[in-house]
Design an enzyme around this catalytic site. Structure first.
Site, PDB file in Angstrom:
ATOM      1  N   ASP A 117      26.035 -20.706  71.237  1.00 24.01           N
ATOM      2  CA  ASP A 117      25.850 -21.285  72.565  1.00 24.01           C
ATOM      3  C   ASP A 117      27.075 -20.943  73.401  1.00 24.01           C
ATOM      4  O   ASP A 117      27.966 -20.217  72.940  1.00 24.01           O
ATOM      5  CB  ASP A 117      25.656 -22.808  72.470  1.00 24.01           C
ATOM      6  CG  ASP A 117      26.920 -23.547  72.037  1.00 24.01           C
ATOM      7  OD1 ASP A 117      27.938 -22.894  71.736  1.00 24.01           O
ATOM      8  OD2 ASP A 117      26.883 -24.787  72.005  1.00 24.01           O
ATOM      9  N   ASP A 124      30.000 -23.032  75.740  1.00 23.62           N
ATOM     10  CA  ASP A 124      30.509 -24.380  76.014  1.00 23.62           C
ATOM     11  C   ASP A 124      31.446 -24.374  77.218  1.00 23.62           C
ATOM     12  O   ASP A 124      32.373 -23.564  77.276  1.00 23.62           O
ATOM     13  CB  ASP A 124      31.278 -24.892  74.795  1.00 23.62           C
ATOM     14  CG  ASP A 124      30.467 -24.804  73.510  1.00 23.62           C
ATOM     15  OD1 ASP A 124      29.587 -25.653  73.326  1.00 23.62           O
ATOM     16  OD2 ASP A 124      30.712 -23.879  72.705  1.00 23.62           O
ATOM     17  N   ASP A 129      26.289 -25.790  76.712  1.00 24.54           N
ATOM     18  CA  ASP A 129      26.767 -27.174  76.725  1.00 24.54           C
ATOM     19  C   ASP A 129      27.727 -27.349  77.894  1.00 24.54           C
ATOM     20  O   ASP A 129      28.683 -26.582  78.038  1.00 24.54           O
ATOM     21  CB  ASP A 129      27.529 -27.513  75.430  1.00 24.54           C
ATOM     22  CG  ASP A 129      26.604 -27.758  74.255  1.00 24.54           C
ATOM     23  OD1 ASP A 129      25.432 -28.124  74.485  1.00 24.54           O
ATOM     24  OD2 ASP A 129      27.056 -27.591  73.111  1.00 24.54           O
TER      25      ASP A 129
HETATM   26  P1  GTP Z   1      29.406 -21.401  68.113  1.00 27.94           P
HETATM   27  O1  GTP Z   1      28.858 -22.117  69.298  1.00 27.94           O
HETATM   28  O2  GTP Z   1      28.483 -21.446  66.957  1.00 27.94           O
HETATM   29  O3  GTP Z   1      29.879 -20.042  68.430  1.00 27.94           O
HETATM   30  O4  GTP Z   1      30.723 -22.193  67.617  1.00 27.94           O
HETATM   31  P2  GTP Z   1      31.533 -23.301  68.373  1.00 27.94           P
HETATM   32  O5  GTP Z   1      32.828 -23.431  67.676  1.00 27.94           O
HETATM   33  O6  GTP Z   1      31.566 -23.047  69.842  1.00 27.94           O
HETATM   34  O7  GTP Z   1      30.685 -24.609  68.028  1.00 27.94           O
HETATM   35  P3  GTP Z   1      29.990 -25.688  68.960  1.00 27.94           P
HETATM   36  O8  GTP Z   1      29.479 -25.124  70.227  1.00 27.94           O
HETATM   37  O9  GTP Z   1      28.993 -26.380  68.088  1.00 27.94           O
HETATM   38  O10 GTP Z   1      31.119 -26.745  69.230  1.00 27.94           O
HETATM   39  C1  GTP Z   1      32.279 -26.458  69.993  1.00 27.94           C
HETATM   40  C2  GTP Z   1      33.256 -27.564  69.876  1.00 27.94           C
HETATM   41  O11 GTP Z   1      32.738 -28.742  70.476  1.00 27.94           O
HETATM   42  C3  GTP Z   1      33.574 -27.944  68.418  1.00 27.94           C
HETATM   43  O12 GTP Z   1      34.953 -28.112  68.304  1.00 27.94           O
HETATM   44  C4  GTP Z   1      32.903 -29.257  68.199  1.00 27.94           C
HETATM   45  O13 GTP Z   1      33.645 -30.070  67.334  1.00 27.94           O
HETATM   46  C5  GTP Z   1      32.865 -29.832  69.589  1.00 27.94           C
HETATM   47  N1  GTP Z   1      31.699 -30.705  69.753  1.00 27.94           N
HETATM   48  C6  GTP Z   1      30.408 -30.401  69.554  1.00 27.94           C
HETATM   49  N2  GTP Z   1      29.625 -31.480  69.772  1.00 27.94           N
HETATM   50  C7  GTP Z   1      30.451 -32.488  70.121  1.00 27.94           C
HETATM   51  C8  GTP Z   1      30.254 -33.854  70.500  1.00 27.94           C
HETATM   52  O14 GTP Z   1      29.139 -34.372  70.516  1.00 27.94           O
HETATM   53  N3  GTP Z   1      31.356 -34.566  70.857  1.00 27.94           N
HETATM   54  C9  GTP Z   1      32.606 -34.010  70.840  1.00 27.94           C
HETATM   55  N4  GTP Z   1      33.632 -34.736  71.211  1.00 27.94           N
HETATM   56  N5  GTP Z   1      32.823 -32.740  70.485  1.00 27.94           N
HETATM   57  C10 GTP Z   1      31.770 -31.990  70.124  1.00 27.94           C
HETATM   58 MN    MN Z   2      29.801 -23.118  70.965  1.00 31.31          MN
HETATM   59 MN    MN Z   3      28.280 -26.324  71.763  1.00 33.82          MN
END
Ligand code: GTP
Ligand code: MN
Ligand code: MN
Length: 366
Positions: free
Chosen positions: A204, A206, A290
């Site tokens: 995704d 972020d 996100d």
């Molecule tokens: P990929 O998207 O798979 O490339 O990896 P990513 O490291 O970007 O993972 P992800 O998008 O799932 O999450 C990014 C960061 O957001 C991570 O450090 C998570 O711990 C954090 N995160 C995800 N969901 C939540 C949540 O509901 N609350 C909080 N506070 N942090 C979150």
């Molecule tokens: Mn991510």
């Molecule tokens: Mn995410």
């Protein structure tokens, strides 16, 4: 054959947040095996096992060279009996028999396919499997009621399981920046998640949004979403208040402005560039995005919390609690000894409060 004396021994800190973990991994044969077992444990709701395998995989990722012999691992932290058995199997036989049988198992395959649907977690997938649903075809014909997220997830299944590229993340970043500029001048957008850590692809994209004037960010998310929606950029969105998500973190959750922290799970409709159009006739693709809005007073904590990796974040919080008697969240840092919040305007300050050497995003790939 390499003699004992020639074998390189490693010295590695036990918390992932004390280590520098870049994207170049000298032991991907081992970390792939351990990560698969971690994923399988998580898919089966065995969180303890999942964390143990994640910690072991993260430790192997941090090693500066390729491991060739079990003797090199003597004295290393984070490697439990089970993980050591898996590593030994891979070193001796090239593959781990447990990993191979997991990959072949009907249950693992079904859990992967079903949780690959946006909006479907391990518990839902497990329920479906118990009802005899193992794939998308069976799900479509099952008459199961799907919620709005799951319907959207099923509809865009192939797109959402196709990795997002950095170029696509940047293209979406421009759209988000434009939306934010249009609804509130001076707002700032930061790319977080895996792309901030330098990953070339992700599941995704972020983003974290804030405004330099405290309080201006209130009500920003619905306006940004409305702007995006009216221009046809959103295939799905659900905005939630983040208030109680982190309540288990206790005092790291400042009571007063918690309700300002909003999150939007969305699916973007991204128009493809000329180069990507060839394969299918579709001129757009679905991408998971996100969006999080944070007040400027919590921004440093939010950036740190949303940059990841997930294990790095988990380890930071464990370090804070166990080693410093502090509670860290994406909102704040509370010092339980002094009984007060510690303010920070940068990630560097937060690492300093925690008594940790600063680790830049590109070295948080634990
Ligand atoms: P990929 O998207 O798979 O490339 O990896 P990513 O490291 O970007 O993972 P992800 O998008 O799932 O999450 C990014 C960061 O957001 C991570 O450090 C998570 O711990 C954090 N995160 C995800 N969901 C939540 C949540 O509901 N609350 C909080 N506070 N942090 C979150
Ligand atoms: Mn991510
Ligand atoms: Mn995410």
């Amino acid at each position: 054959q390499i003699s004992e004396a020639e074998v390189a021994l490693f010295s590695v800190s036990s918390y992932a947040c004390q280590r520098r973990t870049t994207l170049d991994n000298h032991n991907s044969n081992l970390t792939d095996a351990l990560s698969l077992l971690a994923e399988n444990a998580e898919l089966n709701n065995e969180d303890g096992r999942g964390v143990a395998f994640r910690r072991a995989a993260a430790l192997m990722k941090a090693l500066p060279t390729q491991v060739i012999s079990m003797s090199q691992l003597r004295g290393l932290p984070c490697l439990g009996e089970h993980s050591l058995r898996v590593i030994k199997d891979v070193l001796e036989n090239g593959v781990s028999s447990e990993v191979e049988s997991t990959k072949q198992s009907k249950r693992y395959k079904a859990l992967k396919i079903l949780t690959g649907i946006f909006g479907v977690g391990a518990k839902t997938a497990d329920r479906w499997i118990r009802e005899g649903i193992y794939n998308l075809e069976q799900l479509r014909h099952s008459g199961q009621t799907l919620n709005r997220a799951q319907k959207s997830g099923l509809e865009h299944y192939d797109d959402l399981n196709e990795p997002v590229t950095k170029a696509e993340a940047d293209a979406i970043g421009e759209i988000v920046q434009k939306a934010v500029d249009s609804v509130l001048t001076g707002s700032q957008v930061a790319l977080t998640g895996g792309f901030r850590r330098g990953k070339l692809t992700g599941h995704d994209v972020d983003f974290l949004i804030t405004h330099p004037e405290e309080g201006k960010e209130v009500g920003l998310m619905p306006k940004v979403v409305a702007w995006l929606e009216s221009r046809g950029f959103l295939l799905y969105q659900k905005t939630t208040r983040n208030s109680y998500l982190e309540s288990k973190d206790g005092p790291a959750r400042p009571a007063s402005n918690m309700d300002r922290f909003e999150r939007c799970f969305s699916i973007f409709k991204l128009t493809k560039g000329k180069e990507q159009e060839t394969a299918s006739h579709k001129i757009w693709r679905a991408v998971r995005v996100d969006l999080v809005v944070s007040p400027i007073s919590q921004f440093a904590f939010a950036v740190l919390g949303w940059t990841g990796s997930k294990l790095f974040e988990r380890e930071l919080r464990r370090w804070a609690g166990h080693e410093k008697n502090m509670s860290l969240s994406s909102h704040a840092l509370f010092d339980n000894t002094q009984n007060k919040y510690l303010r920070a305007t940068s990630e560097e300050e937060i690492f300093a409060y925690l008594g940790l050497e600063y680790i830049p995003p590109s070295e948080r790939n634990a």
